[in-house]
Design a protein around this motif. Structure first.
Motif, short mmCIF file in Angstrom:
data_model
loop_
_atom_site.label_atom_id
_atom_site.label_comp_id
_atom_site.label_asym_id
_atom_site.label_seq_id
_atom_site.Cartn_x
_atom_site.Cartn_y
_atom_site.Cartn_z
N PRO A 62 8.91 -9.53 -2.22
CA PRO A 62 7.83 -9.73 -1.38
C PRO A 62 6.47 -9.57 -2.20
CG PRO A 62 9.41 -8.03 -0.78
CD PRO A 62 9.93 -8.56 -1.91
N PRO A 63 5.38 -10.26 -1.81
CA PRO A 63 4.38 -10.44 -2.75
C PRO A 63 3.73 -9.13 -2.48
CG PRO A 63 4.05 -11.83 -0.75
CD PRO A 63 5.56 -11.31 -0.72
N PRO A 64 3.15 -8.58 -3.62
CA PRO A 64 2.47 -7.19 -3.48
C PRO A 64 0.76 -7.69 -2.99
CG PRO A 64 2.44 -8.01 -5.96
CD PRO A 64 3.44 -8.77 -5.12
N GLU A 65 0.07 -6.79 -2.41
CA GLU A 65 -1.30 -7.15 -2.10
C GLU A 65 -2.31 -5.75 -2.52
OE1 GLU A 65 -3.13 -8.87 1.58
OE2 GLU A 65 -2.16 -7.07 2.12
N THR A 66 -3.05 -6.06 -3.41
CA THR A 66 -4.00 -5.13 -3.84
C THR A 66 -5.35 -5.05 -3.04
OG1 THR A 66 -3.17 -5.42 -6.18
CG2 THR A 66 -5.28 -4.23 -5.70
N THR A 67 -5.75 -3.97 -2.46
CA THR A 67 -6.91 -3.66 -1.76
C THR A 67 -7.90 -2.75 -2.54
OG1 THR A 67 -5.76 -4.28 0.41
CG2 THR A 67 -7.93 -3.19 0.57
N THR A 68 -9.30 -3.02 -2.37
CA THR A 68 -10.02 -2.23 -2.95
C THR A 68 -10.53 -1.13 -1.83
OG1 THR A 68 -10.91 -3.55 -4.47
CG2 THR A 68 -12.46 -1.59 -3.95
N ILE A 69 -10.07 0.11 -1.86
CA ILE A 69 -10.27 1.24 -0.90
C ILE A 69 -11.60 2.25 -1.10
CG2 ILE A 69 -7.97 1.29 -0.28
CD1 ILE A 69 -7.52 3.95 -1.80
N LEU A 113 -11.51 2.40 -6.71
CA LEU A 113 -9.93 2.74 -6.29
C LEU A 113 -9.41 1.52 -5.67
CD1 LEU A 113 -10.07 6.67 -4.88
CD2 LEU A 113 -8.88 5.75 -7.04
N GLU A 114 -8.25 1.42 -6.12
CA GLU A 114 -7.40 0.07 -5.70
C GLU A 114 -6.13 0.65 -5.26
OE1 GLU A 114 -9.16 -3.65 -7.99
OE2 GLU A 114 -7.93 -2.28 -9.08
N ARG A 115 -5.38 0.07 -4.08
CA ARG A 115 -4.09 0.42 -3.82
C ARG A 115 -3.48 -0.82 -3.64
NH1 ARG A 115 -5.24 2.36 1.30
NH2 ARG A 115 -5.13 4.68 0.37
N THR A 116 -2.10 -0.77 -4.12
CA THR A 116 -1.25 -1.88 -4.21
C THR A 116 -0.03 -1.54 -3.63
OG1 THR A 116 -2.27 -2.57 -6.31
CG2 THR A 116 -0.06 -3.52 -5.64
N LEU A 117 0.54 -2.48 -2.64
CA LEU A 117 1.77 -2.17 -1.87
C LEU A 117 2.26 -3.75 -1.21
CD1 LEU A 117 1.15 -0.75 1.53
CD2 LEU A 117 -0.77 -1.50 0.01
N PRO A 118 3.31 -3.76 -0.98
CA PRO A 118 4.02 -4.98 -0.41
C PRO A 118 3.37 -5.39 0.95
CG PRO A 118 5.83 -3.58 -0.95
CD PRO A 118 4.53 -2.54 -1.29
N ARG A 119 3.38 -6.52 1.08
CA ARG A 119 2.79 -7.15 2.34
C ARG A 119 3.73 -6.80 3.60
NH1 ARG A 119 0.72 -13.64 0.83
NH2 ARG A 119 -0.69 -12.67 -0.83
N VAL A 173 3.96 2.57 -3.74
CA VAL A 173 2.50 2.41 -3.41
C VAL A 173 2.04 2.88 -4.71
CG1 VAL A 173 0.63 2.97 -2.11
CG2 VAL A 173 2.99 2.74 -1.02
N ALA A 174 1.01 2.12 -5.18
CA ALA A 174 0.24 2.36 -6.37
C ALA A 174 -1.13 2.60 -6.23
CB ALA A 174 0.77 1.37 -7.42
N VAL A 175 -1.85 3.44 -6.61
CA VAL A 175 -3.23 3.91 -6.55
C VAL A 175 -3.75 3.92 -7.92
CG1 VAL A 175 -5.05 5.14 -5.49
CG2 VAL A 175 -2.96 5.04 -4.34
N LYS A 176 -4.85 2.85 -8.16
CA LYS A 176 -5.50 2.89 -9.62
C LYS A 176 -6.82 3.15 -9.41
CE LYS A 176 -6.09 -1.28 -11.14
NZ LYS A 176 -5.83 -2.54 -11.92
N LEU A 177 -7.14 4.09 -10.40
CA LEU A 177 -8.67 4.35 -10.65
C LEU A 177 -9.23 3.55 -11.68
CD1 LEU A 177 -10.47 7.82 -9.85
CD2 LEU A 177 -10.63 6.84 -12.06
N THR A 178 -10.28 3.18 -11.73
CA THR A 178 -10.82 2.41 -12.77
C THR A 178 -12.28 3.11 -12.88
OG1 THR A 178 -9.77 0.38 -12.33
CG2 THR A 178 -11.51 0.14 -13.88
N VAL A 179 -12.81 3.41 -14.27
CA VAL A 179 -14.04 3.75 -14.52
C VAL A 179 -15.05 2.70 -14.86
CG1 VAL A 179 -15.47 5.26 -15.97
CG2 VAL A 179 -12.95 6.09 -15.39
N LYS A 180 -16.09 2.49 -14.17
CA LYS A 180 -16.80 1.52 -14.34
C LYS A 180 -17.94 1.26 -15.54
CE LYS A 180 -18.43 -0.22 -10.25
NZ LYS A 180 -18.80 -0.35 -8.86
N GLU A 227 -8.46 1.25 4.61
CA GLU A 227 -7.23 1.36 5.02
C GLU A 227 -6.48 0.06 4.64
OE1 GLU A 227 -7.38 1.51 9.47
OE2 GLU A 227 -8.24 3.40 9.43
N CYS A 228 -5.20 0.54 4.65
CA CYS A 228 -4.31 -0.76 4.17
C CYS A 228 -3.07 -0.77 5.21
CB CYS A 228 -3.74 -0.59 3.00
SG CYS A 228 -4.96 -0.72 1.40
N THR A 229 -2.46 -1.92 5.44
CA THR A 229 -1.20 -2.04 6.31
C THR A 229 -0.15 -2.82 5.53
OG1 THR A 229 -2.46 -4.10 7.14
CG2 THR A 229 -2.90 -2.09 8.34
#
Length: 676
Positions: A160-167, A175-181, A191-198, A274-276
């Motif tokens: 299943p393709p993962p989908e990454t959303t900036t939350i 902050l970005e959350r990645t999970l399957p569609r 579910v993966a949550v990634k924090l990136t320092v700008k 939010e993510c679904t």
């Protein structure tokens, strides 16, 4: 659902007396060829059917190749047959060879469908002029070999393709959350949550994300706390957790609140995006996978088999240096599996399934698999990391690099799989400082403070004098001699001047002064203090006052004798109690509590029960509980096993009590009583 361009098929309709022209016969061929190509493309796919192994032509200084016989199907569904070995003495003569100079490069060998005209014959160009022209009587289906530096398209994945959303996004972090569609009902997913320092920061980032999953169940989490001290631009901190989908098809919602951490306290809450995830039935999940696969097919026109495909079939990749010499060949694994082969592979897997050894046995010492993570998704497929700490700084790395003169690594002969690092000159440091060691404290060539003469601080009458690296002993009767422990030791003797003697002699048994502090300055001239410990509190005093019922004090030869009569006391009766929480215990799992120290009691009596909110129960049919008490170490622990046969998840609190020994009133008898 798209499968590329499709065309309706047209075929001849025969009737008595029908006149057949070139167009009719061509339509006949196109109809059957197009149907076959359509099935090849959509049922079997493109790739190597068998053979077509690429080998080096060593007689040509490793510049040539040999393509062995075999069969392939291109993306238009056309069969490419290599009926005999194809040899090329120099790949630089093949079309597509890169002309630009450079170092080592990767070149892909591609096989393309081709047609060759054969058997030219004389024929009439048309019925009007009756002129003769030459036309080919046959068409030979053949192939072409060409090279390309463009890698082939990746293999279509059924995952299943993962989908990454900036939350969340501000001027500092993203902050970005990645999970399957979409997932199946009851499926466990990550579910993966990634924090990136700008941009680079001089301070510390400390934030916490609280996730809310109304229709999903969190099974395991890394803890969504993100910490970064003086992070550079682009620093990434990632956290992951496992989630189980519900049993009914629905849309799973994930929302969260972001907090700043101030000394562990959650402050400054902010809502995030939010993510679904779509939770679907098994049949719908399968259809989505098929649709995803077919959407990725690059179907060609079924009515134009003569049209050349854009790229053909990749059968191998070559590694070539700047002189055009082949240094490596990797044959393609993009294979078209026939139905009989698929059936055999599936039956083989079924036979092997259930006969696999216990997974843990392969990881035991001397097992055949130290830890094989090949093909595993997620964290296990990444290189394992370790945390190193030096001078308060933490480093996380997946490998260690040892550098230095004389450093040597070798496999440990006693422990398989471990490496021993040998650093010359680093013998046991303590050996050099022993009584017979050759270096009491050798600081030769050491940098910094250790290279300087060592200093001490001298105190007298409470004054702190400047630190110094030398002593000067002066005064009447002072004598300095070599010490008894070698050249690096000295002995200082204070005789006290004429008529004096060693200070210790006046304090010996029978000496004139048990401890004479007359004319002494500083602390010794003051009354001496006594330190008393009471109820874990230290009290310093110059005297002790003792009183109480029956207490007496008497003197005998300079000593004071105190008599304190024993007063009977009633021992305190103290009961200890506490709780143990067991959460998310799956069927068949065993949880063990942390150790509970009962140092206040000796050989206590212990009882416990289960707390289900408002009711205490001593036993539950899905639970097996055990109490364990170590008398020697006074340690108490509990274990709980989920013995449910229905897959129930246990969440329960265990309440326990520990009673001390009571007064034993002895043993009494009994007698029969006749009731009237």
């Amino acid at each position: 659902m798209s499968t590329g361009p499709l065309n309706a098929f047209e075929k001849n309709r025969y009737y008595y007396g029908k006149m057949m022209t070139v167009r009719d016969f061509q339509t006949e061929q196109n109809f059957f060829n197009g149907k076959r190509h359509l099935l090849n493309r959509l049922v079997h796919g493109a790739g190597i059917v068998y053979g077509l192994e690429v080998l080096p032509e060593k007689e040509q200084a490793n510049r040539g190749i040999v393509v062995q016989t075999g069969v392939a199907i291109d993306r238009c569904g056309r069969e490419i047959v290599v009926s005999r070995d194809y040899k090329r003495s120099d790949i630089r003569e093949l079309p597509g060879y890169p002309l630009e100079a450079g170092g080592e490069k990767t070149i892909y060998v591609m096989l393309q469908y081709d047609e060759c005209s054969r058997e030219r014959v004389h024929t009439l160009s048309n019925a009007a002029t009756c002129g003769e022209v030459c036309e080919p009587n046959r068409i030979l289906e053949s192939f072409k070999v060409k090279l390309s530096t463009t890698p082939p398209d990746p293999v279509l994945s059924l995952n299943p393709p993962p989908e990454t959303t900036t939350i969340y996004n501000d001027e500092t972090i993203r902050l970005e959350r990645t999970l399957p569609r979409w997932v199946r009902t009851g499926e466990v997913f990550e579910v993966a949550v990634k924090l990136t320092v700008k941009h680079e920061l001089s301070g510390m980032i400390a934030v916490k994300l609280r996730e809310d999953l109304p229709s999903l169940t969190v099974l395991r989490s890394d803890g969504l706390v993100f910490l970064a001290d003086h992070p550079a631009e682009g620093t990434i901190v990632e956290r992951k957790y496992l989630v189980r989908a519900g049993k009914e098809p629905r849309t799973g919602l994930i929302r969260a609140t972001l907090y700043d951490l101030d000394d562990g306290e959650e402050v400054n809450p902010r809502e995030t995006g939010e993510c679904t995830v779509s939770v679907v039935s098994g049949r719908t999940f399968r259809n989505l996978l098929i649709e995803r696969y077919l959407d990725g097919l690059d179907a060609g026109g079924s009515d134009a088999p003569q049209e050349e495909a854009e790229d053909g079939v990749v059968i191998a990749s070559l590694t070539v240096n700047d002189l055009g010499i082949i240094t490596g060949i990797e044959n393609s694994l993009d294979v078209v599996y026939g139905n009989p082969l698929l059936a055999q592979l599936l039956s083989t897997e079924e036979e092997r399934f259930g006969k696999l050894p216990h997974h843990g046995s392969s990881h035991e010492r001397d097992g055949d698999d130290a830890f094989d993570v090949t093909g595993l998704p997620g964290l296990l497929e990444q290189p394992q990391r370790m945390k190193l700490q030096t001078e308060g700084t933490d480093y996380v790395a997946s490998g260690l690099y040892f550098d230095g003169e004389g450093v040597r690594l070798e496999e440990d002969p006693d422990i398989p799989g471990q490496v021993r690092v040998q650093i010359p000159g680093m013998q046991s440091h303590a050996n050099t400082h022993q009584a017979t060691g050759y270096d009491p404290l050798n600081v030769t060539d050491l940098p910094g403070v250790l290279a300087e003469p060592q200093k001490v601080v001298v105190y007298t009458d409470g004054d702190n004098y400047t630190t110094a690296s030398r002593f000067s002993f002066v005064g009447t009767g002072v004598e300095v001699k070599p010490g008894p422990y070698g050249i690096d030791h000295i002995s200082v003797h204070f005789t006290g001047g004429p008529g004096g003697g060693p200070h210790a002699k006046s304090h010996e048994s029978g000496g004139s002064d048990p401890i004479n502090v007359s004319n002494l300055r500083g602390v010794l001239a003051e009354p001496q203090l006594v330190e008393i410990m009471y109820d874990q509190e230290n009290i310093k005093a110059r005297g002790i006052y003792i009183h109480g019922d029956g207490v007496t004090v008497s003197e005998d030869n300079g000593y004071a004798y105190m008599y304190i009569p024993k007063t009977p006391q009633t021992p305190q009766y103290q009961v200890l109690s506490g709780d143990v929480v067991f959460q998310n215990v799956l069927a068949g799992q065993v949880f063990v509590s942390d150790s509970i120290y009962l140092t206040e009691l000796t050989d206590p009596a212990i009882t416990y029960t289960l707390d289900w909110g408002q009711v205490y129960l001593e036993k539950y049919s899905d639970i097996d509980t055990t109490c364990s008490y170590n008398k020697a170490e006074k340690l108490l622990s509990f274990s709980l096993k989920n013995i449910s046969t229905k897959g129930n998840i246990i969440n329960v609190k265990l309440r326990w009590w520990a009673f001390p020994k009571t007064f034993d009133k002895g043993t009494v008898g009994s007698k029969r009583v006749v009731m009237t």
